[in-house]
Design an enzyme around this catalytic site. Structure first.
Site, PDB file in Angstrom:
ATOM      1  N   THR A 149       0.855  -1.191  -0.039  1.00  0.00           N
ATOM      2  CA  THR A 149       0.020   0.041  -0.028  1.00  0.00           C
ATOM      3  C   THR A 149       0.873   1.141  -0.226  1.00  0.00           C
ATOM      4  O   THR A 149       1.880   1.221   0.925  1.00  0.00           O
ATOM      5  CB  THR A 149      -1.019   0.084   1.230  1.00  0.00           C
ATOM      6  N   ASP A 151       0.015   3.601   1.316  1.00  0.00           N
ATOM      7  CA  ASP A 151      -0.380   4.453   2.600  1.00  0.00           C
ATOM      8  C   ASP A 151       0.519   4.255   3.714  1.00  0.00           C
ATOM      9  O   ASP A 151       0.746   4.831   4.666  1.00  0.00           O
ATOM     10  CB  ASP A 151      -1.782   4.102   3.022  1.00  0.00           C
ATOM     11  N   ARG A 186       1.827  33.343  -3.401  1.00  0.00           N
ATOM     12  CA  ARG A 186       0.563  32.574  -2.730  1.00  0.00           C
ATOM     13  C   ARG A 186       0.824  31.421  -1.768  1.00  0.00           C
ATOM     14  O   ARG A 186       1.982  30.996  -1.858  1.00  0.00           O
ATOM     15  CB  ARG A 186      -0.180  31.925  -4.063  1.00  0.00           C
ATOM     16  N   LEU A 296      -2.004  10.064  -9.111  1.00  0.00           N
ATOM     17  CA  LEU A 296      -0.692  10.418  -9.589  1.00  0.00           C
ATOM     18  C   LEU A 296       0.394   9.407  -8.799  1.00  0.00           C
ATOM     19  O   LEU A 296       1.373   9.089  -9.092  1.00  0.00           O
ATOM     20  CB  LEU A 296      -0.049  11.649  -9.823  1.00  0.00           C
ATOM     21  N   GLN A 297      -0.117   9.530  -7.320  1.00  0.00           N
ATOM     22  CA  GLN A 297       0.912   9.063  -6.297  1.00  0.00           C
ATOM     23  C   GLN A 297       0.634   7.608  -6.246  1.00  0.00           C
ATOM     24  O   GLN A 297       1.763   6.762  -5.757  1.00  0.00           O
ATOM     25  CB  GLN A 297       0.356   9.527  -4.904  1.00  0.00           C
TER      26      GLN A 297
HETATM   27  O1  F6P Z   1      -5.215   2.719  -0.053  1.00  0.00           O
HETATM   28  C1  F6P Z   1      -4.647   3.407  -1.489  1.00  0.00           C
HETATM   29  C2  F6P Z   1      -5.352   4.675  -1.689  1.00  0.00           C
HETATM   30  O2  F6P Z   1      -4.835   5.343  -2.649  1.00  0.00           O
HETATM   31  C3  F6P Z   1      -5.768   5.683  -0.250  1.00  0.00           C
HETATM   32  O3  F6P Z   1      -4.530   6.455  -0.073  1.00  0.00           O
HETATM   33  C4  F6P Z   1      -6.894   6.427  -0.961  1.00  0.00           C
HETATM   34  O4  F6P Z   1      -7.852   7.094  -0.120  1.00  0.00           O
HETATM   35  C5  F6P Z   1      -7.719   5.331  -1.649  1.00  0.00           C
HETATM   36  O5  F6P Z   1      -6.664   4.505  -2.169  1.00  0.00           O
HETATM   37  C6  F6P Z   1      -8.363   5.723  -3.025  1.00  0.00           C
HETATM   38  O6  F6P Z   1      -9.088   4.938  -3.433  1.00  0.00           O
HETATM   39  P1  F6P Z   1      -9.663   4.990  -5.028  1.00  0.00           P
HETATM   40  O7  F6P Z   1      -8.844   4.166  -5.939  1.00  0.00           O
HETATM   41  O8  F6P Z   1     -10.868   4.005  -4.849  1.00  0.00           O
HETATM   42  O9  F6P Z   1     -10.072   6.252  -5.263  1.00  0.00           O
END
Ligand code: F6P
Length: 371
Positions: A149, A151, A186, A296-297
């Site tokens: 993940t 996260d 800004r 993008l992340q």
């Molecule tokens: O768990 C990974 C993640 O990218 C989280 O950071 C984010 O809240 C979620 O998945 C977004 O999910 P989705 O791809 O359903 O928009």
């Protein structure tokens, strides 16, 4: 559940792989590592498409040989596809009267594994997917988990693959925001992913020299944030960068979501940067803009760190399968990759604690957390 793989088989041992949850850079590197090390042992390998959907609906099981995984280590995404919608153990079935009933399809999954001669599964996923894997393991499926993940919120491993790449991508974006923020004098408020934790925001915010970082673990006060930004303008240079984790919330307040309902599958974090930017502009009179870095992340090539971690996890998972140590997840416990019980691994989310070293570093640098 220990049941070592016997050395002599009547047919090759057949290992399956699937990827579940949101994609993360490094998934393909794990898949390749699992396939190559399983083939080295003389096993067959198959991939299940779109989590467990490939088993449940249509024919989504593909043979993975050397050529299927050639040249994929550096690629983002997953060649197997993934889904973060729908739990096969709480499958939402529409009844003829239009109402929805939850059904447990684990029996069908286990039967589908048997029908296809699959002996074990390497399940690559985050806490949601690994929770499903843990429940399937309890129902008798021989499974080994690999933690993924961006996260970085799984407690059982020091780090998950995908996180390092996401931090790099976010840092690159913050670097670019400095010049435009400075040119226009800004404040730029950038929202980063992370669900209920602020790991990406904290690491990218410090690396990208943000003025303030808001994370869910430290509820913020708007007044404190505004005072900090005004002081920054007085001291100069007259611009500001605020990094906001998507799950952040004010003291005594709630996080911001998009989507409806009490089902977390439908409800996503989002909107906090826009809110914070509007409030900061109103309170300080300083021109403020917001942006959401978003998916993008999750995209792009994994960094070398993530690739290496991914291939270490992949080969370690095959070692664990070979030992018959099912119901486990591989985890980084430096300097080793070890196996931890899946059930334990999915019990606890890893949040940023007040004594976290990077949090301390940020505070020493004068970065505000709005507290
Ligand atoms: O768990 C990974 C993640 O990218 C989280 O950071 C984010 O809240 C979620 O998945 C977004 O999910 P989705 O791809 O359903 O928009």
């Amino acid at each position: 559940m220990t049941n070592p793989v016997p050395t002599a088989f009547r047919r090759p041992f057949r290992l399956a792989i699937n990827t579940g949850g949101g994609d993360a850079p490094g998934l393909n590197a794990v898949i390749r590592a699992v396939v190559l090390s399983a083939l080295n042992r003389g096993w067959d390998v198959v991939g299940i498409r779109q989590g467990y959907d490939g088993l449940l609906d249509g024919d989504g099981v593909v043979l993975l040989d050397e050529s299927a995984v050639e040249g994929i280590t550096h690629l983002g995404g997953t060649i197997l596809g993934t889904t973060n919608r729908g739990n096969p153990l709480r499958w939402k079935k529409e009844l003829p009267d239009g109402s929805i009933q939850e059904v447990d399809r684990s029996g069908e999954i286990i039967q589908a594994f048997q029908d296809r001669g699959i002996d074990a599964l390497v399940a690559i996923g985050g806490d949601g997917s690994l929770h499903i894997a843990s429940q399937l393991s309890d129902r008798g499926l021989p499974v080994v988990g690999v933690p993924k993940t961006i996260d970085n919120d799984l407690a059982a491993t020091q780090v998950t693959f995908g996180f390092h790449t996401a931090v790099q991508t976010a840092t690159d974006a913050i670097d670019k925001l400095h010049s435009t923020a400075q040119s226009h004098e800004r404040i730029m408020v950038v929202e980063l992913m992370g669900r209920h934790t602020g790991w990406i925001a904290l690491f990218a915010g410090v690396s990208g020299a943000a003025d303030a970082i808001l994370i869910p673990e430290v509820p913020y006060r708007l007044d404190a944030l505004c005072r900090h930004m005004e002081a920054k303008y007085e001291q100069g240079p007259r611009y500001g960068i605020v990094v906001v984790a998507e799950g952040s919330h004010p003291e005594g307040g709630e996080p911001s979501f998009v989507g409806e309902g009490d089902d977390t599958q439908n409800k996503r974090y989002g909107g906090i940067a826009e809110q914070v930017a509007a409030q900061v502009q109103e309170k300080t009179g300083l021109e403020t803009r917001s942006l959401v870095l978003g998916h993008l992340q999750r995209g792009g090539q994994p960094t070398a760190y993530d690739r290496l971690l991914a291939v270490r996890f992949g080969t370690a998972a095959v070692d664990v399968v070979a030992r018959g140590d099912f119901g486990c997840m591989v985890a980084l416990d430096p300097p080793e990759v070890k196996a931890v019980p899946l059930e334990e691994a999915v019990k606890k989310i890893k949040s940023i604690t007040p004594d976290n070293d990077v949090l301390h570093t940020a505070r020493q640098l004068g970065i505000s957390f709005g507290d």
